[in-house]
Motif scaffolding. Structure first.
Motif, mmCIF file in Angstrom:
data_model
loop_
_atom_site.group_PDB
_atom_site.id
_atom_site.type_symbol
_atom_site.label_atom_id
_atom_site.label_comp_id
_atom_site.label_asym_id
_atom_site.label_seq_id
_atom_site.Cartn_x
_atom_site.Cartn_y
_atom_site.Cartn_z
ATOM 1 N N THR A 1 -1.784 -1.174 -7.645
ATOM 2 C CA THR A 1 -3.057 -1.601 -7.083
ATOM 3 C C THR A 1 -3.171 -3.111 -7.072
ATOM 4 O O THR A 1 -3.712 -3.710 -6.134
ATOM 5 C CB THR A 1 -4.221 -0.998 -7.881
ATOM 6 O OG1 THR A 1 -4.031 0.407 -8.020
ATOM 7 C CG2 THR A 1 -5.543 -1.245 -7.180
ATOM 8 N N THR A 2 -2.652 -3.749 -8.130
ATOM 9 C CA THR A 2 -2.675 -5.214 -8.194
ATOM 10 C C THR A 2 -1.881 -5.813 -7.031
ATOM 11 O O THR A 2 -2.298 -6.810 -6.423
ATOM 12 C CB THR A 2 -2.097 -5.700 -9.531
ATOM 13 O OG1 THR A 2 -2.875 -5.160 -10.601
ATOM 14 C CG2 THR A 2 -2.107 -7.212 -9.609
ATOM 15 N N VAL B 1 -1.447 -4.489 -4.099
ATOM 16 C CA VAL B 1 -2.249 -4.301 -2.886
ATOM 17 C C VAL B 1 -3.330 -5.375 -2.797
ATOM 18 O O VAL B 1 -3.553 -5.983 -1.740
ATOM 19 C CB VAL B 1 -2.882 -2.894 -2.876
ATOM 20 C CG1 VAL B 1 -3.825 -2.753 -1.681
ATOM 21 C CG2 VAL B 1 -1.801 -1.827 -2.815
ATOM 22 N N LEU B 2 -4.021 -5.630 -3.919
ATOM 23 C CA LEU B 2 -5.084 -6.633 -3.926
ATOM 24 C C LEU B 2 -4.536 -8.026 -3.626
ATOM 25 O O LEU B 2 -5.163 -8.811 -2.907
ATOM 26 C CB LEU B 2 -5.790 -6.636 -5.277
ATOM 27 C CG LEU B 2 -6.700 -5.437 -5.578
ATOM 28 C CD1 LEU B 2 -7.312 -5.580 -6.958
ATOM 29 C CD2 LEU B 2 -7.787 -5.315 -4.536
ATOM 30 N N TYR C 1 -12.452 -6.302 0.937
ATOM 31 C CA TYR C 1 -11.127 -5.763 0.618
ATOM 32 C C TYR C 1 -10.989 -4.342 1.157
ATOM 33 O O TYR C 1 -9.964 -3.992 1.758
ATOM 34 C CB TYR C 1 -10.911 -5.771 -0.891
ATOM 35 C CG TYR C 1 -10.487 -7.112 -1.441
ATOM 36 C CD1 TYR C 1 -9.155 -7.380 -1.738
ATOM 37 C CD2 TYR C 1 -11.415 -8.121 -1.660
ATOM 38 C CE1 TYR C 1 -8.766 -8.613 -2.239
ATOM 39 C CE2 TYR C 1 -11.041 -9.355 -2.164
ATOM 40 C CZ TYR C 1 -9.714 -9.599 -2.448
ATOM 41 O OH TYR C 1 -9.329 -10.812 -2.943
ATOM 42 N N HIS C 2 -12.010 -3.501 0.925
ATOM 43 C CA HIS C 2 -11.924 -2.117 1.393
ATOM 44 C C HIS C 2 -11.871 -2.044 2.911
ATOM 45 O O HIS C 2 -11.156 -1.213 3.485
ATOM 46 C CB HIS C 2 -13.123 -1.320 0.870
ATOM 47 C CG HIS C 2 -12.964 -0.864 -0.555
ATOM 48 N ND1 HIS C 2 -13.826 -1.217 -1.546
ATOM 49 C CD2 HIS C 2 -12.013 -0.098 -1.140
ATOM 50 C CE1 HIS C 2 -13.442 -0.679 -2.693
ATOM 51 N NE2 HIS C 2 -12.343 0.000 -2.475
ATOM 52 N N TRP D 1 0.812 -1.214 0.000
ATOM 53 C CA TRP D 1 0.000 0.000 0.000
ATOM 54 C C TRP D 1 0.851 1.273 0.000
ATOM 55 O O TRP D 1 0.429 2.318 -0.525
ATOM 56 C CB TRP D 1 -0.925 -0.001 1.220
ATOM 57 C CG TRP D 1 -1.544 1.318 1.556
ATOM 58 C CD1 TRP D 1 -1.302 2.083 2.647
ATOM 59 C CD2 TRP D 1 -2.517 2.033 0.784
ATOM 60 N NE1 TRP D 1 -2.049 3.221 2.620
ATOM 61 C CE2 TRP D 1 -2.815 3.221 1.483
ATOM 62 C CE3 TRP D 1 -3.154 1.792 -0.428
ATOM 63 C CZ2 TRP D 1 -3.724 4.149 1.007
ATOM 64 C CZ3 TRP D 1 -4.073 2.723 -0.896
ATOM 65 C CH2 TRP D 1 -4.352 3.884 -0.180
ATOM 66 N N TRP E 1 -8.043 -9.475 -9.068
ATOM 67 C CA TRP E 1 -9.086 -8.538 -9.496
ATOM 68 C C TRP E 1 -10.448 -9.212 -9.550
ATOM 69 O O TRP E 1 -11.467 -8.622 -9.152
ATOM 70 C CB TRP E 1 -8.744 -7.940 -10.861
ATOM 71 C CG TRP E 1 -7.741 -6.842 -10.781
ATOM 72 C CD1 TRP E 1 -6.429 -6.894 -11.114
ATOM 73 C CD2 TRP E 1 -7.975 -5.504 -10.313
ATOM 74 N NE1 TRP E 1 -5.818 -5.686 -10.874
ATOM 75 C CE2 TRP E 1 -6.746 -4.805 -10.393
ATOM 76 C CE3 TRP E 1 -9.092 -4.837 -9.837
ATOM 77 C CZ2 TRP E 1 -6.612 -3.476 -10.013
ATOM 78 C CZ3 TRP E 1 -8.967 -3.500 -9.456
ATOM 79 C CH2 TRP E 1 -7.735 -2.843 -9.543
ATOM 80 N N SER F 1 1.238 3.326 -3.360
ATOM 81 C CA SER F 1 -0.033 3.932 -3.779
ATOM 82 C C SER F 1 -0.405 5.090 -2.859
ATOM 83 O O SER F 1 -0.875 6.143 -3.314
ATOM 84 C CB SER F 1 -1.141 2.879 -3.766
ATOM 85 O OG SER F 1 -0.884 1.851 -4.684
ATOM 86 N N ARG G 1 -9.212 3.824 -1.200
ATOM 87 C CA ARG G 1 -10.137 3.339 -2.215
ATOM 88 C C ARG G 1 -9.362 2.600 -3.307
ATOM 89 O O ARG G 1 -8.270 3.014 -3.695
ATOM 90 C CB ARG G 1 -10.912 4.506 -2.832
ATOM 91 C CG ARG G 1 -11.931 4.084 -3.874
ATOM 92 C CD ARG G 1 -12.670 5.277 -4.451
ATOM 93 N NE ARG G 1 -13.498 5.940 -3.444
ATOM 94 C CZ ARG G 1 -13.264 7.162 -2.967
ATOM 95 N NH1 ARG G 1 -12.213 7.855 -3.402
ATOM 96 N NH2 ARG G 1 -14.060 7.694 -2.066
ATOM 97 N N ILE G 2 -9.959 1.520 -3.819
ATOM 98 C CA ILE G 2 -9.395 0.780 -4.946
ATOM 99 C C ILE G 2 -10.349 0.933 -6.115
ATOM 100 O O ILE G 2 -11.532 0.590 -6.011
ATOM 101 C CB ILE G 2 -9.209 -0.712 -4.602
ATOM 102 C CG1 ILE G 2 -8.239 -0.866 -3.429
ATOM 103 C CG2 ILE G 2 -8.692 -1.486 -5.806
ATOM 104 C CD1 ILE G 2 -8.103 -2.285 -2.933
ATOM 105 N N ASP G 3 -9.856 1.460 -7.220
ATOM 106 C CA ASP G 3 -10.691 1.732 -8.386
ATOM 107 C C ASP G 3 -10.553 0.577 -9.373
ATOM 108 O O ASP G 3 -9.503 0.384 -9.985
ATOM 109 C CB ASP G 3 -10.257 3.055 -9.032
ATOM 110 C CG ASP G 3 -11.263 3.521 -10.081
ATOM 111 O OD1 ASP G 3 -12.184 2.732 -10.398
ATOM 112 O OD2 ASP G 3 -11.126 4.648 -10.571
#
Length: 425
Positions: A297-298, A300-301, A409-410, A204, A399, A207, A287-289
């Protein structure tokens, strides 16, 4: 007869010290299983923490663990499995795998002989003591109460013999070993959960830094006056090409002075900019868009997916494991003499008393852990967390799972993401 009993007890003690080894110092580790048979015979890889390298070798895995944790053969589509095991943490074989119970057969044989000698010696000593008391009573004569009072106040060989019988008791090798194994599993699950959370925070951080920089890039230097005070001159910064708070942080004091800004103004500007940056970093929306996938972001996920799939039970197991490990650590330190006859004989009365109290506490904790199935919960949670972030070439798996349950996830990201900046930034 009492002398013969003491000789037998001494032989039992000496045989125990020579023939029955103490439980070796062990460390629990995670194993990656490459091949596995139905009976649990497997081939595994593990990280040797003592030599800082990967090693490979045979092991006896748990055949009763969940099928999802077992290795799959190539015909069914190859996939490696997971398990946990123990390494020797001392001696010439340090770092080698150790299967719990592998020495039990040899130890049980030696222990059986030791027990036979000790029981025979105790019986012979008891017969000798009772015989000595009877002889003493027969010789003492006189009033009925006097000899009895003399017997209970016995001193010399009789008193020493009775005391030695009690000093041989209190050995709880199996209880101490089970408690040490439970402590290792509890510490491991707590460590695995901390690692999973740290993976999320590391993923994280880039980001988060980018989001903060975007915010700071939109704040003009005129805003610094609210923090730095009225004496601060923002126009001096703009005259030398410094227009935003991010520009101030990128340049730092040396860069501002080099561009012509006065030292006092540069110091005030950088100090105010750092305070604004810390405030913005804590207010950035987590937030993840899904419409803007990118490598950061990938990552982080992928890190979050480990915690999501492990479920809330992993967090509960980790917290329970950390608390239980602390309690077991204190009790095991006091229960040291109870690990064998030789440590018990070498300990003083107060140390043996503390060991007896500690063993009683260990039994209570072990009984409670067995009723709740804590060892199985710890092992399952460790295996779930062991999987680690698995990022495929496009991050599709992470994803897809995120789109099926974004709220989880959030929620985890908001809980574990570190929104502070390193000092000095």
């Amino acid at each position: 007869m009492a002398t013969l009993g003491l000789v037998l007890i001494g032989c039992a003690t000496g045989l125990f010290a020579v023939a029955v080894p103490d439980l070796p110092e062990l460390r629990q580790v995670d194993l990656m299983v490459w091949e596995e048979q139905a009976d649990g015979t497997c081939r595994v890889e593990w990280t040797d923490p003592f030599r800082d390298r990967w090693r490979e070798g045979p092991y006896q895995c748990d055949p009763q663990r969940d099928p999802s944790l077992k290795a799959r053969d190539r015909k069914a589509g190859f996939r490696y499995g997971y398990d946990s095991g123990f390494l020797l943490a001392e001696g010439p074989d340090i770092g080698n795998l150790y299967a719990l119970g592998q020495d039990d057969e040899a130890v049980d044989g030696a222990t059986g002989l030791v027990d036979a000698l000790a029981l025979g010696g105790a019986f012979a000593t008891l017969v000798g003591v009772v015989g000595g008391i009877v002889r003493r009573l027969s010789r003492s004569g006189g009033a009925r109460g006097r000899p009895a009072r003399g017997v209970f106040r016995a001193s010399g060989p009789e008193r020493h013999t009775v005391g030695s019988l009690f000093r041989l008791g209190g050995v709880e090798r199996r209880t101490v070993r089970r408690a040490a194994e439970l402590k290792g599993a509890a510490e491991l699950v707590a460590l695995d959960y901390r690692r999973a959370v740290d993976d999320v925070r590391r993923a994280w951080a880039p980001s988060h830094r980018a989001l903060v920089d975007e915010e700071l890039d939109r704040i003009p230097v005129a805003r610094l006056r609210r923090t730095a005070g009225r004496a601060f001159s923002a126009s001096e910064l703009t005259e030398h090409g410094v227009h935003t708070v991010r520009d101030v942080l990128d340049a730092q004091e040396w860069g501002l002075e080099h561009s012509g800004v006065a030292r006092r103004t540069a110091g005030l500007a950088v100090d105010a900019a750092r305070r604004i940056a810390q405030e913005r970093s804590k207010s950035v929306v987590v937030r993840i868009d899904a419409d803007r996938p990118e490598p950061r972001t990938t990552a982080v996920l992928a890190a979050l997916r480990v915690l999501v799939e492990a479920g809330p039970g992993a967090k509960g197991a980790a917290e329970r494991g950390a608390a239980l490990a602390k309690r077991l650590d204190v009790l095991l330190a006091d229960a040291g003499p109870a690990a064998g006859y030789w440590p018990m004989l070498r300990s003083g009365p107060e140390r043996r008393r503390r060991a007896a109290v500690a063993v009683a506490g260990l039994r209570r904790l072990l009984d409670g852990a067995e009723r709740e199935g804590l060892a199985e919960r710890f092992a399952q949670a460790s295996v779930d967390l062991l999987r680690g972030p698995d990022i495929d070439s496009a991050g599709l798996a992470a994803w897809v799972d995120f789109e099926s349950r974004p709220a989880e996830y959030h929620a985890l990201l908001a809980k574990h993401a570190d929104r502070s900046l390193p000092p000095g930034e």
